[in-house]
Design a protein around this motif. Structure first.
Motif, short mmCIF file in Angstrom:
data_model
loop_
_atom_site.label_atom_id
_atom_site.label_comp_id
_atom_site.label_asym_id
_atom_site.label_seq_id
_atom_site.Cartn_x
_atom_site.Cartn_y
_atom_site.Cartn_z
N GLU A 267 -8.25 2.47 -4.62
CA GLU A 267 -7.92 3.83 -4.23
C GLU A 267 -8.74 4.25 -3.02
OE1 GLU A 267 -8.14 6.71 -7.41
OE2 GLU A 267 -7.63 5.19 -8.90
N ASP B 207 -3.95 10.44 -0.42
CA ASP B 207 -4.41 9.55 -1.47
C ASP B 207 -3.67 8.22 -1.35
OD1 ASP B 207 -6.07 11.55 -2.55
OD2 ASP B 207 -4.40 12.37 -3.70
N TYR B 208 -4.42 7.14 -1.18
CA TYR B 208 -3.84 5.80 -1.01
C TYR B 208 -4.06 4.99 -2.29
CZ TYR B 208 -3.90 6.79 4.03
OH TYR B 208 -3.72 7.35 5.27
N GLU B 209 -3.04 4.25 -2.66
CA GLU B 209 -3.14 3.29 -3.76
C GLU B 209 -2.97 1.89 -3.20
OE1 GLU B 209 -3.74 3.89 -6.95
OE2 GLU B 209 -3.73 6.08 -6.85
N ASP B 210 -3.80 0.95 -3.66
CA ASP B 210 -3.75 -0.44 -3.17
C ASP B 210 -3.89 -0.50 -1.65
OD1 ASP B 210 -3.41 -1.55 -5.74
OD2 ASP B 210 -1.28 -1.05 -5.68
N GLU C 233 0.85 -1.19 0.00
CA GLU C 233 0.00 0.00 0.00
C GLU C 233 0.89 1.23 0.00
OE1 GLU C 233 -2.16 2.20 3.69
OE2 GLU C 233 -2.79 0.14 3.33
#
Length: 435
Positions: free
Chosen positions: A262, A236-239, A208
């Motif tokens: 997301e 903003d977070y990815e995975d 993440e």
């Protein structure tokens, strides 16, 4: 000259055992024995620049090693064997080891451009490798159809996380700042009871990552009797890694970590401390947070799209207010301290489905599931303490109003709904001596 070297070493060995009557029935059917052991060793080396001049920094190397052993044993009774076709002589088990090796290089520094402006820069480069050796024996699982298999796998995550901030001082008492930072959480393996389809699909989950932005204002006023800070932020977070239930069929579930595509969060925080006199002060804080799955297809129940749902365990508003009073007792070489605190938290969801009720018996009767209500809590402490801070005797109470509230709701292997209650009114006494 003026440089300093620092070494920080740490070792920890933890053993945990938890036994759960999974069926929650008066008849002894199935009991799961959880046994975990973690051995951790870390070593950090730092070089610290001199405390003079415009440029100051800390650079270092961080090494980490962990060995984790996990054992799960499902013990079934004769009644369960007859009802679920399980085999009590061949318990369903998981037995695995995950070895983790991590190395990181980091630098954090600041440069005083002039009397008003200061620039902060930093980075952290990390690499983490996990090796898993895990066995699953489901031959005796009967109608639960737990798979049997052996997984040997290895994954490596690396990430470069920079940070930069710019500060402007209006004077000695006020400053504002803007900050960008990034980070990551390594991926891993789901070591739980799974069916054949889930095992064939793989038990990995990915790392993440997050990028965050913050702007804030801090200051002191009223002859330094008031200090405060105000900050607005977004991330903003990815995975994004989230615990989620997997439907095994027949109302049975398994817990697994999955990656939501997301997640977006934004909010505002405020804190203050006000000295009303040399003896009496007020403290307070408030926070507003909006956090939702910006993209999470297939993340909710029955594979429904969870995009737009709120993140579990995130209250939109929370706040606290406290008062603390000191009364000197010079004849005893001590002082009396009295403190009262009030905290509030909005209601929040406890899973990605954002459910608000569950039909228990298909006849209109419902039980609360998927969220917890808002709560107000009052705490207090009274202490007699030495003027030099070397000793203290305290009486304290938490949740003085004895409010009944939930901290979580959950669903177990058989689909059983569970409530986790908060701590009721509690009193205690502490004796502290520093030497």
């Amino acid at each position: 000259s003026g440089f300093a070297l620092r070494s920080i070493s740490a070792y920890r060995d933890s053993q945990i055992q938890y036994i759960n009557d999974t069926d929650y029935a008066p008849i002894d059917l199935i009991v799961i024995d959880y046994q975990d052991e973690y051995t951790q060793l870390s070593q950090e080396f730092q070089i610290i620049s001199p405390d003079e001049g415009a440029l100051k920094y800390v650079a270092g190397l961080y090494l980490y090693q962990q060995e984790s052993d996990s054992v799960r044993v499902v013990n079934s009774s004769g009644s369960a064997d007859a009802l679920f076709k399980t085999d009590s002589s061949n318990p369903t088990t998981t037995d695995g080891t995950v070895d983790t090796d991590s190395v990181a290089v980091f630098l954090n520094g600041s440069y005083q451009i002039n009397d008003n402006w200061k620039l902060g820069l930093g980075f952290r480069w990390s690499e983490e490798t996990k090796e898993v050796d895990w066995m699953l024996n489901g031959l005796g699982s009967g109608v639960f159809f737990i798979d049997t298999g052996h997984v040997q796998d290895e994954r490596t995550d690396s990430h470069f996380s920079p940070t930069i901030n710019l500060n402007y001082a209006f004077g000695e008492d006020m400053n504002t700042y803007i900050k960008y930072s990034s980070g990551y959480k390594s991926g891993g393996f789901n070591l739980d009871y799974v069916n054949a389809g889930a095992l064939a699909a793989g038990i990995r989950f990915d790392k993440e990552t997050v990028e965050s932005y913050e702007i804030g204002f801090k200051g002191r006023a009223l002859d330094d009797r008031l200090s405060f800070s105000l900050a607005a932020f977004s991330a903003d977070y990815e995975d994004y890694q989230v615990n989620q239930f997997v439907d095994l069929g027949g109302g049975r579930t398994s817990i697994t970590i999955r990656n939501a595509a997301e997640v977006e969060t934004q909010g505002v925080e405020f804190e203050f401390t006000l000295l009303l006199s040399d003896k009496f002060k007020l403290m307070g804080s408030a926070g507003i947070l909006d956090a939702e799955f910006a993209s999470y297809p297939g993340g909710a129940a029955a594979g429904a799209d969870a995009t737009g749902n709120s993140l579990p365990y995130v209250a939109e508003f929370s706040g606290a207010l406290g008062a603390q009073y000191f009364h000197p007792l010079p004849e005893w070489g001590a002082e009396l301290m009295v403190r009262l605190d009030y905290t509030y938290s909005d209601d929040f969801y406890t899973d990605a489905n954002n459910s608000r009720e569950y039909d228990l018996i298909k006849s209109g009767t419902t039980v609360q599931y998927g969220w917890v209500d808002a709560r107000d809590l009052i705490h207090a402490r009274i202490a007699l303490q030495g003027e030099a801070g070397d000793w203290a005797v305290s009486l304290w109470g938490r949740n003085l109003a004895d409010e009944e509230y939930l901290t979580d709701t959950g669903r177990d292997f058989f689909g059983t709904l569970r409530h986790f209650s908060g701590t009721p009114r509690t009193y205690g006494m502490e004796v502290e001596y520093n030497f």
